[in-house]
Design a protein around this motif. Structure first.
Motif, PDB file in Angstrom:
ATOM      1  N   TYR A  47      83.145 -44.332 -71.790  1.00  0.00           N
ATOM      2  CA  TYR A  47      81.924 -44.964 -71.302  1.00  0.00           C
ATOM      3  C   TYR A  47      82.236 -46.157 -70.412  1.00  0.00           C
ATOM      4  O   TYR A  47      81.751 -46.255 -69.285  1.00  0.00           O
ATOM      5  CB  TYR A  47      81.034 -45.402 -72.461  1.00  0.00           C
ATOM      6  N   SER A  48      83.043 -47.087 -70.889  1.00  0.00           N
ATOM      7  CA  SER A  48      83.269 -48.320 -70.129  1.00  0.00           C
ATOM      8  C   SER A  48      84.066 -48.078 -68.858  1.00  0.00           C
ATOM      9  O   SER A  48      83.773 -48.658 -67.827  1.00  0.00           O
ATOM     10  CB  SER A  48      83.955 -49.376 -70.996  1.00  0.00           C
ATOM     11  N   ILE A  49      85.056 -47.214 -68.917  1.00  0.00           N
ATOM     12  CA  ILE A  49      85.856 -46.963 -67.719  1.00  0.00           C
ATOM     13  C   ILE A  49      85.039 -46.186 -66.689  1.00  0.00           C
ATOM     14  O   ILE A  49      85.153 -46.413 -65.492  1.00  0.00           O
ATOM     15  CB  ILE A  49      87.192 -46.268 -68.063  1.00  0.00           C
ATOM     16  N   ALA A  50      84.154 -45.301 -67.153  1.00  0.00           N
ATOM     17  CA  ALA A  50      83.291 -44.570 -66.219  1.00  0.00           C
ATOM     18  C   ALA A  50      82.362 -45.527 -65.487  1.00  0.00           C
ATOM     19  O   ALA A  50      82.162 -45.410 -64.274  1.00  0.00           O
ATOM     20  CB  ALA A  50      82.483 -43.509 -66.971  1.00  0.00           C
ATOM     21  N   LYS A  51      81.793 -46.487 -66.219  1.00  0.00           N
ATOM     22  CA  LYS A  51      80.898 -47.456 -65.591  1.00  0.00           C
ATOM     23  C   LYS A  51      81.649 -48.367 -64.627  1.00  0.00           C
ATOM     24  O   LYS A  51      81.146 -48.727 -63.572  1.00  0.00           O
ATOM     25  CB  LYS A  51      80.159 -48.285 -66.652  1.00  0.00           C
ATOM     26  N   LEU A  52      82.877 -48.740 -64.987  1.00  0.00           N
ATOM     27  CA  LEU A  52      83.690 -49.563 -64.098  1.00  0.00           C
ATOM     28  C   LEU A  52      83.917 -48.837 -62.776  1.00  0.00           C
ATOM     29  O   LEU A  52      83.698 -49.402 -61.709  1.00  0.00           O
ATOM     30  CB  LEU A  52      85.034 -49.893 -64.750  1.00  0.00           C
ATOM     31  N   PHE A  53      84.344 -47.572 -62.851  1.00  0.00           N
ATOM     32  CA  PHE A  53      84.581 -46.811 -61.627  1.00  0.00           C
ATOM     33  C   PHE A  53      83.302 -46.644 -60.820  1.00  0.00           C
ATOM     34  O   PHE A  53      83.308 -46.765 -59.601  1.00  0.00           O
ATOM     35  CB  PHE A  53      85.155 -45.431 -61.956  1.00  0.00           C
ATOM     36  N   GLU A  54      82.207 -46.381 -61.506  1.00  0.00           N
ATOM     37  CA  GLU A  54      80.941 -46.127 -60.825  1.00  0.00           C
ATOM     38  C   GLU A  54      80.381 -47.385 -60.158  1.00  0.00           C
ATOM     39  O   GLU A  54      80.034 -47.373 -58.976  1.00  0.00           O
ATOM     40  CB  GLU A  54      79.932 -45.574 -61.826  1.00  0.00           C
ATOM     41  N   TYR A  55      80.278 -48.482 -60.896  1.00  0.00           N
ATOM     42  CA  TYR A  55      79.618 -49.672 -60.376  1.00  0.00           C
ATOM     43  C   TYR A  55      80.478 -50.514 -59.440  1.00  0.00           C
ATOM     44  O   TYR A  55      79.985 -51.081 -58.485  1.00  0.00           O
ATOM     45  CB  TYR A  55      79.123 -50.560 -61.521  1.00  0.00           C
ATOM     46  N   TYR A  56      81.770 -50.605 -59.733  1.00  0.00           N
ATOM     47  CA  TYR A  56      82.615 -51.499 -58.938  1.00  0.00           C
ATOM     48  C   TYR A  56      83.464 -50.782 -57.913  1.00  0.00           C
ATOM     49  O   TYR A  56      83.942 -51.404 -56.980  1.00  0.00           O
ATOM     50  CB  TYR A  56      83.502 -52.338 -59.862  1.00  0.00           C
ATOM     51  N   ASN A  57      83.688 -49.478 -58.091  1.00  0.00           N
ATOM     52  CA  ASN A  57      84.503 -48.739 -57.144  1.00  0.00           C
ATOM     53  C   ASN A  57      83.718 -47.665 -56.403  1.00  0.00           C
ATOM     54  O   ASN A  57      84.256 -47.019 -55.521  1.00  0.00           O
ATOM     55  CB  ASN A  57      85.711 -48.107 -57.850  1.00  0.00           C
ATOM     56  N   GLY A  58      82.469 -47.444 -56.802  1.00  0.00           N
ATOM     57  CA  GLY A  58      81.615 -46.497 -56.094  1.00  0.00           C
ATOM     58  C   GLY A  58      82.015 -45.040 -56.241  1.00  0.00           C
ATOM     59  O   GLY A  58      81.748 -44.236 -55.354  1.00  0.00           O
ATOM     60  N   ILE A  59      82.656 -44.692 -57.350  1.00  0.00           N
ATOM     61  CA  ILE A  59      83.065 -43.309 -57.554  1.00  0.00           C
ATOM     62  C   ILE A  59      82.648 -42.863 -58.952  1.00  0.00           C
ATOM     63  O   ILE A  59      82.752 -43.621 -59.909  1.00  0.00           O
ATOM     64  CB  ILE A  59      84.589 -43.137 -57.355  1.00  0.00           C
ATOM     65  N   GLN A  60      82.133 -41.641 -59.040  1.00  0.00           N
ATOM     66  CA  GLN A  60      81.776 -41.072 -60.336  1.00  0.00           C
ATOM     67  C   GLN A  60      82.810 -40.014 -60.674  1.00  0.00           C
ATOM     68  O   GLN A  60      82.984 -39.044 -59.930  1.00  0.00           O
ATOM     69  CB  GLN A  60      80.382 -40.457 -60.296  1.00  0.00           C
TER      70      GLN A  60
END
Length: 128
Positions: free
Chosen positions: A73-86
């Motif tokens: 959960y947390s690593i997915a949100k990090l990639f999504e919100y701060y790196n723009g990748i899902q």
């Protein structure tokens, strides 16, 4: 003094986590066969290099500086919100053959050469 120490620690945690995430994304994208919908697994715990402790030893004891133990959960949100990748994280069922594979057993920890591999259709990043 403690507020400055706490803020510096938070800033270092954010920067190191952001750098870690960007490096993982680059490693995945440079792995042959990786596509945006490929299944991904980030397994293990990432430990900060010893040089982090040497440079900021006075922050010892403040929670969070020692390493990153990502959960899906947390690593997915990090990639999504701060790196723009899902990323498409693999399910437990997808990972059943990964842990028992010889390829996984022989993988070096990230960021070593070979620490990102495709195993049984899952792109695996081995942290430890």
């Amino acid at each position: 003094y403690f507020a400055n120490k706490g803020y510096l620690n938070l800033h270092l945690q954010y920067d190191s986590t952001q750098s870690f995430a960007s490096t993982v994304i680059a490693a995945l994208q440079n792995t042959p066969g990786f596509e945006k919908d490929s299944k991904v697994a980030i397994l293990g715990t990432y430990k900060k290099p010893q040089s982090m402790y040497d440079a900021f030893g006075y922050l010892e004891g403040i929670h969070g500086l020692e390493g990153i133990a990502p959960n899906t959960y947390s690593i997915a949100k990090l990639f999504e919100y701060y790196n723009g990748i899902q990323l498409n994280f693999a399910s437990g069922e997808d990972l059943s053959g990964v842990y028992s594979s010889e390829a996984f057993a022989n993988m070096p920890p990230f960021p070593g050469n070979g620490s990102v591999q495709q195993i049984n259709g899952v792109f695996v990043v081995r942290l430890s």
